[in-house]
Design a protein around this motif. Structure first.
Motif, PDB file in Angstrom:
ATOM      1  N   ALA A   1       0.820  -1.209   0.000  1.00  0.00           N
ATOM      2  CA  ALA A   1       0.000   0.000   0.000  1.00  0.00           C
ATOM      3  C   ALA A   1       0.854   1.259   0.000  1.00  0.00           C
ATOM      4  O   ALA A   1       0.457   2.298  -0.541  1.00  0.00           O
ATOM      5  N   LEU A   2       2.042   1.177   0.601  1.00  0.00           N
ATOM      6  CA  LEU A   2       2.912   2.347   0.750  1.00  0.00           C
ATOM      7  C   LEU A   2       3.946   2.477  -0.362  1.00  0.00           C
ATOM      8  O   LEU A   2       4.723   3.434  -0.367  1.00  0.00           O
ATOM      9  N   SER A   3       3.949   1.549  -1.308  1.00  0.00           N
ATOM     10  CA  SER A   3       5.068   1.440  -2.245  1.00  0.00           C
ATOM     11  C   SER A   3       5.269   2.690  -3.109  1.00  0.00           C
ATOM     12  O   SER A   3       6.389   2.949  -3.555  1.00  0.00           O
ATOM     13  N   ARG A   4       4.224   3.466  -3.366  1.00  0.00           N
ATOM     14  CA  ARG A   4       4.367   4.647  -4.222  1.00  0.00           C
ATOM     15  C   ARG A   4       4.595   5.928  -3.437  1.00  0.00           C
ATOM     16  O   ARG A   4       4.730   7.000  -4.032  1.00  0.00           O
ATOM     17  N   LEU A   5       4.624   5.837  -2.138  1.00  0.00           N
ATOM     18  CA  LEU A   5       4.913   7.023  -1.331  1.00  0.00           C
ATOM     19  C   LEU A   5       6.417   7.228  -1.220  1.00  0.00           C
ATOM     20  O   LEU A   5       7.151   6.283  -0.919  1.00  0.00           O
ATOM     21  N   PRO A   6       6.911   8.450  -1.435  1.00  0.00           N
ATOM     22  CA  PRO A   6       8.336   8.707  -1.223  1.00  0.00           C
ATOM     23  C   PRO A   6       8.735   8.376   0.215  1.00  0.00           C
ATOM     24  O   PRO A   6       7.941   8.578   1.146  1.00  0.00           O
ATOM     25  N   PRO A   7       9.947   7.849   0.425  1.00  0.00           N
ATOM     26  CA  PRO A   7      10.373   7.467   1.781  1.00  0.00           C
ATOM     27  C   PRO A   7      10.214   8.590   2.797  1.00  0.00           C
ATOM     28  O   PRO A   7       9.862   8.339   3.952  1.00  0.00           O
ATOM     29  N   GLY A   8      10.472   9.822   2.390  1.00  0.00           N
ATOM     30  CA  GLY A   8      10.342  10.935   3.323  1.00  0.00           C
ATOM     31  C   GLY A   8       8.931  11.097   3.847  1.00  0.00           C
ATOM     32  O   GLY A   8       8.732  11.455   5.025  1.00  0.00           O
ATOM     33  N   LEU A   9       7.947  10.836   3.011  1.00  0.00           N
ATOM     34  CA  LEU A   9       6.555  10.941   3.442  1.00  0.00           C
ATOM     35  C   LEU A   9       6.170   9.785   4.354  1.00  0.00           C
ATOM     36  O   LEU A   9       5.382   9.958   5.291  1.00  0.00           O
ATOM     37  N   ARG A  10       6.723   8.631   4.094  1.00  0.00           N
ATOM     38  CA  ARG A  10       6.458   7.500   4.993  1.00  0.00           C
ATOM     39  C   ARG A  10       6.951   7.816   6.401  1.00  0.00           C
ATOM     40  O   ARG A  10       6.281   7.544   7.395  1.00  0.00           O
ATOM     41  N   ASP A  11       8.133   8.404   6.472  1.00  0.00           N
ATOM     42  CA  ASP A  11       8.702   8.718   7.785  1.00  0.00           C
ATOM     43  C   ASP A  11       7.963   9.873   8.456  1.00  0.00           C
ATOM     44  O   ASP A  11       7.836   9.910   9.680  1.00  0.00           O
ATOM     45  N   ALA A  12       7.453  10.808   7.663  1.00  0.00           N
ATOM     46  CA  ALA A  12       6.783  11.987   8.233  1.00  0.00           C
ATOM     47  C   ALA A  12       5.374  11.674   8.723  1.00  0.00           C
ATOM     48  O   ALA A  12       4.920  12.252   9.720  1.00  0.00           O
ATOM     49  N   TYR A  13       4.676  10.763   8.028  1.00  0.00           N
ATOM     50  CA  TYR A  13       3.250  10.580   8.313  1.00  0.00           C
ATOM     51  C   TYR A  13       2.886   9.192   8.835  1.00  0.00           C
ATOM     52  O   TYR A  13       1.706   8.918   9.069  1.00  0.00           O
ATOM     53  N   PHE A  14       3.893   8.353   9.057  1.00  0.00           N
ATOM     54  CA  PHE A  14       3.625   7.012   9.567  1.00  0.00           C
ATOM     55  C   PHE A  14       4.558   6.694  10.723  1.00  0.00           C
ATOM     56  O   PHE A  14       5.705   7.126  10.753  1.00  0.00           O
ATOM     57  N   GLU A  15       4.033   5.931  11.660  1.00  0.00           N
ATOM     58  CA  GLU A  15       4.844   5.464  12.770  1.00  0.00           C
ATOM     59  C   GLU A  15       5.865   4.440  12.262  1.00  0.00           C
ATOM     60  O   GLU A  15       5.685   3.870  11.185  1.00  0.00           O
ATOM     61  N   PRO A  16       6.930   4.199  13.008  1.00  0.00           N
ATOM     62  CA  PRO A  16       7.913   3.199  12.573  1.00  0.00           C
ATOM     63  C   PRO A  16       7.267   1.837  12.333  1.00  0.00           C
ATOM     64  O   PRO A  16       6.275   1.477  12.980  1.00  0.00           O
ATOM     65  N   ALA A  17       7.836   1.088  11.395  1.00  0.00           N
ATOM     66  CA  ALA A  17       7.265  -0.202  11.005  1.00  0.00           C
ATOM     67  C   ALA A  17       7.319  -1.201  12.156  1.00  0.00           C
ATOM     68  O   ALA A  17       8.299  -1.270  12.902  1.00  0.00           O
ATOM     69  N   ARG A  18       6.214  -1.956  12.264  1.00  0.00           N
ATOM     70  CA  ARG A  18       6.145  -3.066  13.211  1.00  0.00           C
ATOM     71  C   ARG A  18       5.452  -4.225  12.516  1.00  0.00           C
ATOM     72  O   ARG A  18       4.363  -4.064  11.983  1.00  0.00           O
ATOM     73  N   ARG A  19       6.121  -5.377  12.502  1.00  0.00           N
ATOM     74  CA  ARG A  19       5.566  -6.572  11.856  1.00  0.00           C
ATOM     75  C   ARG A  19       5.173  -6.279  10.407  1.00  0.00           C
ATOM     76  O   ARG A  19       4.092  -6.638   9.959  1.00  0.00           O
ATOM     77  N   HIS A  20       6.039  -5.572   9.707  1.00  0.00           N
ATOM     78  CA  HIS A  20       5.872  -5.276   8.278  1.00  0.00           C
ATOM     79  C   HIS A  20       4.684  -4.363   7.985  1.00  0.00           C
ATOM     80  O   HIS A  20       4.193  -4.323   6.860  1.00  0.00           O
ATOM     81  N   GLN A  21       4.225  -3.634   8.995  1.00  0.00           N
ATOM     82  CA  GLN A  21       3.160  -2.664   8.797  1.00  0.00           C
ATOM     83  C   GLN A  21       3.536  -1.334   9.439  1.00  0.00           C
ATOM     84  O   GLN A  21       4.315  -1.284  10.396  1.00  0.00           O
ATOM     85  N   ARG A  22       2.977  -0.258   8.865  1.00  0.00           N
ATOM     86  CA  ARG A  22       3.168   1.059   9.451  1.00  0.00           C
ATOM     87  C   ARG A  22       1.804   1.691   9.678  1.00  0.00           C
ATOM     88  O   ARG A  22       0.906   1.560   8.844  1.00  0.00           O
ATOM     89  N   ARG A  23       1.677   2.392  10.804  1.00  0.00           N
ATOM     90  CA  ARG A  23       0.403   3.028  11.149  1.00  0.00           C
ATOM     91  C   ARG A  23       0.496   4.527  10.894  1.00  0.00           C
ATOM     92  O   ARG A  23       1.478   5.170  11.257  1.00  0.00           O
ATOM     93  N   ILE A  24      -0.534   5.045  10.239  1.00  0.00           N
ATOM     94  CA  ILE A  24      -0.559   6.469   9.966  1.00  0.00           C
ATOM     95  C   ILE A  24      -0.636   7.228  11.289  1.00  0.00           C
ATOM     96  O   ILE A  24      -1.252   6.756  12.255  1.00  0.00           O
ATOM     97  N   ILE A  25       0.031   8.375  11.374  1.00  0.00           N
ATOM     98  CA  ILE A  25       0.143   9.082  12.646  1.00  0.00           C
ATOM     99  C   ILE A  25      -1.227   9.524  13.162  1.00  0.00           C
ATOM    100  O   ILE A  25      -2.177   9.718  12.392  1.00  0.00           O
ATOM    101  N   GLN A  26      -1.323   9.709  14.447  1.00  0.00           N
ATOM    102  CA  GLN A  26      -2.601   9.998  15.096  1.00  0.00           C
ATOM    103  C   GLN A  26      -3.238  11.280  14.573  1.00  0.00           C
ATOM    104  O   GLN A  26      -4.463  11.330  14.377  1.00  0.00           O
ATOM    105  N   ASP A  27      -2.447  12.317  14.333  1.00  0.00           N
ATOM    106  CA  ASP A  27      -3.015  13.582  13.851  1.00  0.00           C
ATOM    107  C   ASP A  27      -3.780  13.384  12.546  1.00  0.00           C
ATOM    108  O   ASP A  27      -4.852  13.967  12.350  1.00  0.00           O
TER     109      ASP A  27
END
Length: 281
Positions: A165-191
């Motif tokens: 699902a995240l494959s087309r997002l630039p890495p910088g956006l993954r880090d800015a808007y998602f929590e660190p990966a856990r069990r091969h999944q990332r959770r979108i930030i609470q805000d």
């Protein structure tokens, strides 16, 4: 039918179930999708302990929860972040600048993702505007995602996504808007989870659409292709009614409202072609 793991349907039973699904979803099922239908029906037989079609179909007529579960099993939920990115560019570069010519800072702008599946599109809109529309904080932008499938709405609220699902997002956006990966999944930030709301809607049910009010922009992508002509026309009317005057409708790249309804104006922008409800006169 004695085998509870089997859901082999006669031609009449298949036709009856297909007609039920059509009334519920507007989507066409039939003989060409027999294997797909029987697989999902076998799962429901196993879950309910029912082993014949007549008994199960009788339950559908009286058990709203089972009807909802079956409909959920037949909806299509393939999506990912930043899908058809050119339309997001059109949103920030053309649609919103045109809309705010009649607005004041602080006014509400409503954007609807329907059907929203597991939330990737609705959250993509939020991320895109934060990254690409400099006036995002000057207006009250409300983003709502809706779907007929209540199961995917729960997943959207949870906001957990795998690498596909995240494959087309630039890495910088993954880090800015998602929590660190856990069990091969990332959770979108609470805000962001709190900034997008999710609620059920059925494109061919006017009442379930109407409770959401009217919107300035509606994204309804890659679903009308699964409808027949009658269902597409019904959905088009419901979408038209949910658009504010001069509001915009974004369809999938293979879809065209011009072949369905003449009520919309065709607008061709630099990044995308969209469909507009005519302004109030």
């Amino acid at each position: 039918m004695s085998d509870p793991g089997s859901a082999s349907l006669s031609a009449a039973e298949l036709q009856r179930l297909s007609a039920f699904l059509y009334r519920q979803t507007g989507m066409l099922f039939g003989e060409t999708k027999r294997y797909y239908i029987e697989r999902r029906l076998a799962d429901r037989y196993a879950a309910t302990g029912i082993s014949d079609f007549a008994t199960y179909f009788g339950r559908l007529r009286t058990d709203a929860a089972e009807r909802e579960t079956l409909v959920n099993a037949f909806t299509i939920n393939e999506t990912y972040f930043y899908r058809e990115e050119h339309q997001l560019a059109c949103l920030s570069r053309s649609l919103l600048p045109e809309l705010i010519t009649t607005r004041q800072p602080g006014d509400k702008i409503r954007i609807w993702s329907v059907p929203c599946s597991t939330g990737e599109e609705a959250y993509s809109i939020a991320i895109w505007l934060l990254e690409n529309w400099r006036l995002v904080d000057a207006y009250h932008v409300e983003i709502i995602g809706s779907d007929i499938d209540t199961r995917v709405l729960e997943a959207a609220r949870e906001g957990l996504y795998g690498e596909r699902a995240l494959s087309r997002l630039p890495p910088g956006l993954r880090d800015a808007y998602f929590e660190p990966a856990r069990r091969h999944q990332r959770r979108i930030i609470q805000d962001l989870r709190e900034s997008v709301s999710f609620s059920p809607a059925n494109l061919i049910d006017a009442a379930s659409m109407a409770v959401h009010g009217v919107f300035d922009v509606i994204f309804c992508r890659n679903v009308l292709i699964y409808f027949d002509e009658e269902s597409r026309l019904l959905a088009a009317g419901n979408l038209f009614d949910r658009l504010a005057p001069a509001g915009f409708l974004c369809l999938g790249h293979t879809e065209s409202m011009s072949r369905i309804s003449q009520r919309f104006d065709v607008r061709r922008f630099e990044d995308a072609t969209v469909f507009q409800r005519p302004p109030a006169t």
